[in-house]
Design a protein around this motif. Structure first.
Motif, short mmCIF file in Angstrom:
data_model
loop_
_atom_site.label_atom_id
_atom_site.label_comp_id
_atom_site.label_asym_id
_atom_site.label_seq_id
_atom_site.Cartn_x
_atom_site.Cartn_y
_atom_site.Cartn_z
N VAL A 68 48.53 11.57 -43.96
CA VAL A 68 49.80 11.02 -44.44
C VAL A 68 49.58 9.59 -44.92
N CYS A 69 50.10 9.26 -46.11
CA CYS A 69 50.04 7.89 -46.61
C CYS A 69 51.01 7.03 -45.79
N GLN A 70 50.52 5.91 -45.32
CA GLN A 70 51.41 5.01 -44.58
C GLN A 70 51.47 3.64 -45.24
N MET A 71 51.29 3.66 -46.58
CA MET A 71 51.42 2.40 -47.31
C MET A 71 52.88 2.05 -47.55
N CYS A 72 53.78 3.02 -47.34
CA CYS A 72 55.20 2.71 -47.25
C CYS A 72 55.86 3.84 -46.50
N SER A 73 57.14 3.69 -46.18
CA SER A 73 57.76 4.66 -45.28
C SER A 73 58.17 5.95 -45.97
N THR A 74 57.79 6.13 -47.23
CA THR A 74 58.02 7.43 -47.88
C THR A 74 57.07 8.48 -47.31
N ASN A 75 55.90 8.04 -46.84
CA ASN A 75 54.95 8.93 -46.15
C ASN A 75 54.57 10.17 -46.96
N CYS A 76 54.02 9.94 -48.13
CA CYS A 76 53.53 11.04 -48.97
C CYS A 76 52.34 11.73 -48.30
N GLY A 77 52.24 13.04 -48.49
CA GLY A 77 51.08 13.79 -48.00
C GLY A 77 49.87 13.51 -48.87
N LEU A 103 50.37 10.19 -56.07
CA LEU A 103 50.61 8.98 -55.28
C LEU A 103 50.88 7.81 -56.21
N CYS A 104 51.57 6.82 -55.69
CA CYS A 104 51.74 5.60 -56.48
C CYS A 104 50.50 4.72 -56.31
N ALA A 105 50.50 3.59 -56.99
CA ALA A 105 49.32 2.70 -56.97
C ALA A 105 48.97 2.28 -55.55
S1 SF4 Z 1 55.42 6.11 -52.34
FE1 SF4 Z 1 53.32 5.31 -52.63
S2 SF4 Z 1 52.89 3.95 -50.88
FE2 SF4 Z 1 54.75 5.14 -50.39
S3 SF4 Z 1 53.92 6.85 -49.19
FE3 SF4 Z 1 54.02 7.56 -51.34
S4 SF4 Z 1 52.00 7.06 -52.23
FE4 SF4 Z 1 52.18 5.96 -50.27
#
Ligand code: SF4
Ligand SMILES: Nc1nc2c(c(=O)[nH]1)N[C@H]1C(S)=C(S)[C@@H](COP(=O)(O)OP(=O)(O)OC[C@H]3O[C@@H](n4cnc5c(=O)[nH]c(N)nc54)[C@H](O)[C@@H]3O)O[C@H]1N2
Ligand SMILES: Nc1nc2c(c(=O)[nH]1)N[C@H]1C(S)=C(S)[C@@H](COP(=O)(O)OP(=O)(O)OC[C@H]3O[C@@H](n4cnc5c(=O)[nH]c(N)nc54)[C@H](O)[C@@H]3O)O[C@H]1N2
Ligand SMILES: [Mo]
Length: 742
Positions: A68-77, A103-105
């Motif tokens: 899980v991406c934890q670079m923001c609270s959207t938490n993309c897989g 994913l975003c940057a």
């Molecule tokens: S929006 Fe970007 S930073 Fe946020 S969880 Fe998804 S990929 Fe990660």
């Protein structure tokens, strides 16, 4: 930086500066009529293809591990591509309903959280000379545990405050620790971000809804910039809808990245969107454009109709600078597409808590959506189903559970003065409480996954107040400004790529936020840190389980084990999917809100002015998030730093001219609280009475070598306040003078 990953040269070659990206480029483009176009994304790869792509990046031993991406609270897989024990790339997991393979940057740059050479590598303790020096985990835990036990005995357990982030996967473990210790004072970043929005929606429909971006035909946003404050799934869905003909309308005092790609940008005076929304309600009711089921689905229609009769579009134009004809037209267009349309529920921005009237704006937004019948319709808004995972208190593994403390909280949240702030808190008042000792003295603060010195208003007040405490512990990956300026102990948490976290629900799927590499340094997961502290505090009996056992206990009622999630995400079993319902006291949508009435507020939304308005030589300072950074946590990450190394002051050319300021000049921006220096960016993409600066810059922590002293901190300029009802920070209620720096 010695530790840069091998993809760096490719990014370096792109060299997109911020001005090109969202400032001059976007502004000039749109103003010249060469509006930016949103192009739908190409079909995403399927999982098998992604696996092949992973293998092709190098040797056949490249593995793609779901997490899980934890670079923001959207938490993309995500899929973390691991080669030779190192993460070489992160891509979206095509099986994940949130990322949908993209994913975003920030998500793609996330591997630098792990490989950043400036990370904290071991626990640190401040010595008598003020330097942070390495200590062992055992020493740190023992000393902190002893100190907290003696603080509890001398001052009572409520004198400990835990400043937290509600998005931390271990937040429920932290609240358990505080319950066990006997303090009611676990409090999150909510008032700095979203608490006014949640209070407004809870008061109207019982919960926060989400938008059906994919199927909408008409989307109106009051200051939620989904391509600035990115949620990748929302962007993907809305771009597709736009491609299929949906109309996008953005109200914002400045030409944000989203305003630049929307069909229509309406500059609005800061803090006055409420007037426009009330006038739209006026139009909808006066012209009979509301849903036929209004009297059966809602309570308080007549009261609302009566209250808004005076809020004509012409009246709103005087407050907001949005023309009466635009307000009327947009209300009519919205009604024509309803119920496959919605007014954005908001996140941070003007609904979340930037302004004194943010709760009122959210309430008005909710009522407008309800009038149009948008709630529960495709292309409109929907209530989210309850989590399919059991609540902690239902888990046999966690018995016995400590009872929450009954002592009143340090910030009054949930008490008689702040009933609606329950669950959100007023974390930002911590310096005032420390200085005054009212309602009681505070002796110790633990800061976890948050950076109050840069994120709460008036960071200097926090530094001063924390210097009076007996104990300050900061848990972070990197040397945040809070750690640098205030911590007695800094405890380094492993990054999300190195640690196992509690099971995560991503919409329709269950995901295991699992480690993809072993910890690089002497760090621990949040769960291990909480357990270590608990043991040292004599509370180990409440944490006699591992995160693996915790995950298995969460999944057991669904007939699953965490091992089932190791290779791929698993759909939530149909039997565990519960239907959402309207949880207001009346069981209906409350246009007239009983909760607001109980809290002493207006029952139906009425005009409440913002606290400050530009006048004379003073300009309104507004802020916001940018596509390539997350809050204060990414300024030091090389890929993202390269995309945007610092923030600038957006100022209208007419106001700049009056002050003798040219493009790129250093300015001094002064509020009642502090002053800041940053470079001017002249743009017609901002209304003359406001200036804008991006949030997240101005590091004072020398340990973040790239970010140190780049740009300036917006939050530092804001006074400490608590907005009515929610207790949110209202951190954009700030007037500043701007002059050319000497
Ligand atoms: S929006 Fe970007 S930073 Fe946020 S969880 Fe998804 S990929 Fe990660
Ligand atoms: N790339 C990226 N994505 C993120 C984040 C990030 O930092 N970076 N952060 C995440 C988080 S924590 C959050 S809460 C969300 C935040 O996402 P958003 O809720 O969209 O919040 P902001 O970026 O704070 O503010 C949005 C806009 O409000 C405008 N604004 C200011 N005053 C007013 C006003 O009075 N009226 C109107 N109509 N507009 C106004 C600002 O100019 C800004 O463009 O994004 C999330 N996603
Ligand atoms: N003036 C002004 N103030 C604002 C805003 C604004 O736009 N303008 N935006 C507001 C918004 S929307 C929000 S959400 C808040 C956010 O404010 P904060 O809650 O302070 O969040 P971040 O700025 O992201 O800082 C989080 C800190 O946690 C660390 N961290 C990240 N991941 C982890 C982890 O997994 N474990 C641990 N232990 N630490 C971690 C990061 O390194 C960073 O130091 O700021 C708010 N404040
Ligand atoms: Mo936020």
């Amino acid at each position: 930086m010695t530790d840069l990953h091998d993809a760096t040269p490719r990014l370096a070659a792109r060299r997109v500066t911020r001005r090109k990206f969202i400032g001059g480029g976007a502004a000039a483009g749109a103003l010249a009529g060469v509006a930016y176009r949103l192009e739908p994304f190409a079909p995403g790869p399927d999982a098998a293809a992604a696996g092949v792509a992973a293998a092709e990046t190098g040797s056949a031993t490249t593995r793609a591990v779901p997490s899980v991406c934890q670079m923001c609270s959207t938490n993309c897989g995500i899929l973390a591509h691991v080669r030779g024990g190192r993460v070489v790339r992160i891509t979206g997991n095509p099986d994940d309903p949130v990322s949908q393979g993209r994913l975003c940057a920030r998500g793609q740059a996330g591997l630098q959280m792990t490989y950043d050479a400036d990370r904290i590598r071991q626990p640190l303790k401040r010595d008598a000379s003020g330097r942070l020096r390495p200590v062992s985990w055992q020493q740190a835990f023992t000393e902190i545990g002893d100190k907290l036990q003696s603080i509890s005995a001398t001052h009572g357990p409520h004198s400990l405050v835990l400043l937290a982030h509600s998005g931390h996967p271990y937040a429920s473990w932290e609240t358990r620790l505080m319950d066990a210790y006997g303090s009611p004072n676990w409090t999150s970043h909510a008032p700095t971000c979203f608490s006014s929005r949640n209070v407004g929606w809870v008061a109207t429909v019982g919960d926060l809804p989400s938008g059906d971006y994919r199927n909408t035909r008409y989307y109106v946003s009051f200051g939620r910039g989904i391509t600035d404050g990115i949620s990748s799934p929302q962007v993907q869905a809305l771009v597709q809808a736009h491609h299929e003909g949906a109309r996008l309308v953005m109200f914002d005092p400045r030409l944000s990245a989203f305003a630049a790609v929307a069909d229509e940008w309406l500059p609005v005076r800061p803090g006055t969107d409420l007037a426009v929304v009330l006038a739209m309600i006026n139009v909808i009711i006066r012209k009979g454009l509301y849903t036929s089921s209004i009297r059966t689905d809602t309570v308080g229609f007549d009261q609302l109709a009566q209250a808004v009769a005076r809020y004509t579009p012409a009246w709103a134009a005087g407050k907001s600078a949005v023309s009466a004809s635009a307000t009327t037209r947009i209300a009519e267009e919205l009604a024509a597409e309803a119920p496959s349309a919605f007014v954005e529920p908001g996140w941070h921005g003007p609904q979340g808590g930037m302004y004194w009237n943010s709760v009122a704006l959210t309430r008005a937004t909710a009522c407008l959506n309800a009038l149009l019948g948008n709630l529960g319709s495709p292309g409109g808004l929907k209530l989210n189903p309850p989590s399919p995972l059991p609540a902690d208190k239902k888990l046999a593994l966690l018995q016995p559970s400590p009872a929450p403390s009954r002592t009143a909280r340090f910030d009054g949240a949930g008490g008689p003065e702040w009933p609606l702030a329950k669950g959100f808190g007023r974390a930002q008042v911590i310096p005032d409480v420390i200085e005054s000792g009212v309602p009681y003295p505070i002796s110790a603060v633990i800061v976890s996954h948050t950076n109050p010195v840069r994120s709460y208003p008036n960071g200097d007040a926090i530094i001063r107040a924390f210097s009076k405490l007996d104990l300050v512990v900061v848990i972070d990956h990197q040397m945040s400004d809070t750690a640098w300026t205030t911590a007695h102990y800094v405890l380094p948490e492993s990054t999300y790529l190195e640690r196992l976290d509690p099971v995560h629900v991503a919409g329709t799927h269950l995901v295991l936020p699992q480690p993809v590499v072993a910890p690089l340094h002497d760090t621990k997961s949040g769960g291990e840190i909480v357990r270590g502290l608990a043991q040292a505090m004599g509370l180990g009996r409440y944490f006699g389980f591992t995160v693996e056992q915790y995950n298995d206990a969460l999944l057991a009622p669904l007939g699953l084990r965490s091992a089932d999630l190791a290779e791929h995400e698993v759909p939530v079993p149909a039997s565990a999917i519960k239907k959402p319902k309207i949880k207001t006291p009346s069981g209906k949508i409350e246009l007239a809100s009983s909760l607001m009435a109980k809290a002493g507020g207006p029952t139906v939304p009425v005009w409440e002015p913002p606290l400050v308005q530009a006048a004379g030589s003073k300009l309104h300072l507004i802020t916001g998030h940018v596509p390539m950074h997350t809050n204060t946590m990414t300024a030091n990450l090389a890929y993202l730093h390269r995309l945007m190394p610092e923030n600038e002051l957006w100022i209208h050319p007419s106001e700049a001219r009056r002050r003798g300021i040219s493009e790129g000049d250093m300015t001094e921006v002064r509020s009642d609280v502090a002053s800041a220096r940053l470079r001017a960016h002249l743009t017609e993409g901002i209304i003359p009475e406001a200036v804008w600066m991006a949030h997240g810059f101005g590091n004072v922590s020398r340990a973040q070598r790239l970010a140190y002293r780049k740009g300036a901190s917006d939050a530092a300029l804001a006074p400490i306040r608590s907005a009515p009802y929610s207790g949110a920070t209202a951190a954009s209620e700030v007037l500043v003078t701007v002059r050319k720096a000497v």
